[in-house]
Motif scaffolding. Structure first.
Motif, PDB file in Angstrom:
ATOM      1  N   VAL A   9       0.853  -1.192   0.000  1.00 19.38           N
ATOM      2  CA  VAL A   9       0.000   0.000   0.000  1.00 19.38           C
ATOM      3  C   VAL A   9       0.886   1.238   0.000  1.00 19.38           C
ATOM      4  O   VAL A   9       1.844   1.326   0.770  1.00 19.38           O
ATOM      5  N   TYR A  10       0.554   2.191  -0.864  1.00 23.07           N
ATOM      6  CA  TYR A  10       1.282   3.448  -0.940  1.00 23.07           C
ATOM      7  C   TYR A  10       0.267   4.581  -0.946  1.00 23.07           C
ATOM      8  O   TYR A  10      -0.698   4.541  -1.717  1.00 23.07           O
ATOM      9  N   VAL A  11       0.482   5.575  -0.104  1.00 26.55           N
ATOM     10  CA  VAL A  11      -0.407   6.737  -0.026  1.00 26.55           C
ATOM     11  C   VAL A  11       0.422   7.988  -0.276  1.00 26.55           C
ATOM     12  O   VAL A  11       1.505   8.151   0.288  1.00 26.55           O
ATOM     13  N   THR A  12      -0.094   8.856  -1.128  1.00 25.09           N
ATOM     14  CA  THR A  12       0.555  10.138  -1.366  1.00 25.09           C
ATOM     15  C   THR A  12      -0.512  11.217  -1.477  1.00 25.09           C
ATOM     16  O   THR A  12      -1.665  10.930  -1.809  1.00 25.09           O
ATOM     17  N   TYR A  13      -0.123  12.438  -1.189  1.00 23.48           N
ATOM     18  CA  TYR A  13      -1.017  13.589  -1.312  1.00 23.48           C
ATOM     19  C   TYR A  13      -0.494  14.463  -2.444  1.00 23.48           C
ATOM     20  O   TYR A  13       0.704  14.733  -2.519  1.00 23.48           O
ATOM     21  N   THR A 103      -7.712  20.748   0.192  1.00 20.80           N
ATOM     22  CA  THR A 103      -7.478  21.256  -1.161  1.00 20.80           C
ATOM     23  C   THR A 103      -6.556  20.340  -1.965  1.00 20.80           C
ATOM     24  O   THR A 103      -6.056  20.728  -3.010  1.00 20.80           O
ATOM     25  N   ARG A 104      -6.339  19.131  -1.450  1.00 19.08           N
ATOM     26  CA  ARG A 104      -5.434  18.189  -2.103  1.00 19.08           C
ATOM     27  C   ARG A 104      -6.171  16.892  -2.432  1.00 19.08           C
ATOM     28  O   ARG A 104      -7.282  16.664  -2.032  1.00 19.08           O
ATOM     29  N   VAL A 105      -5.467  16.043  -3.150  1.00 18.74           N
ATOM     30  CA  VAL A 105      -5.973  14.717  -3.458  1.00 18.74           C
ATOM     31  C   VAL A 105      -5.117  13.703  -2.706  1.00 18.74           C
ATOM     32  O   VAL A 105      -3.885  13.793  -2.708  1.00 18.74           O
TER      33      VAL A 105
END
Length: 154
Positions: A9-13, A103-105
């Protein structure tokens, strides 16, 4: 006996919009700019997809099927090396979840059903952080990393 499986699993903003992130994953003209490959499909559930190198050889490196497509928030695909496409046990699954946070994804990529110790597991655990960092850079600055594998002149 079935091989033991694992997940990555990888999460980024990303400073972007869900539509732009979804397009960056699914549009060949965009994926080649930060991934060095084109993701080619019509992205309808049940459709095939191909990961085609952006080199003169245009080799198909990864193939699979679209399991679920809910633009611009979710895409689920199966994934295997093109040379292993006839082996049902070789397939893993990738889920892209795209959520708005302030304001981000937030992009969460879950690559599961990976055979522990396989070349695919090793490749994706090294590859996803690089590809997703390049995606983030591309969407925020207009320039991704050169991941095409082309030999560069000195």
């Amino acid at each position: 006996m079935t091989a033991e499986r694992t997940s990555f699993v990888y999460v980024t903003y990303i400073t972007s919009t869900p539509d732009k992130v979804f397009d960056a994953i699914t549009r060949p003209d965009i994926t080649r700019r930060y991934w060095g490959h084109e993701n080619v499909s019509d992205w309808a559930p049940g459709a095939s997809w191909e990961h085609v190198s952006d080199t003169d050889a245009r080799s198909v490196d990864v193939v699979g099927k679209v399991v679920e497509s809910t633009p611009p928030h979710r895409l689920v695909i199966t994934w295997t090396g093109a040379s292993q496409a006839d082996d049902p046990e070789s397939y893993s699954r990738v889920t892209f979840e795209i959520d708005t946070v302030d304001t981000r994804v937030r992009l969460t990529v879950t690559h599961d059903d990976l055979i522990i110790g396989s070349g695919m597991e090793v490749g994706v655990t090294k590859g996803w952080p690089l590809v997703l960092s390049s995606l983030k850079s591309y969407l925020e600055t207009g320039t991704g990393f050169d991941l095409s594998g082309r030999t560069k002149a000195a």
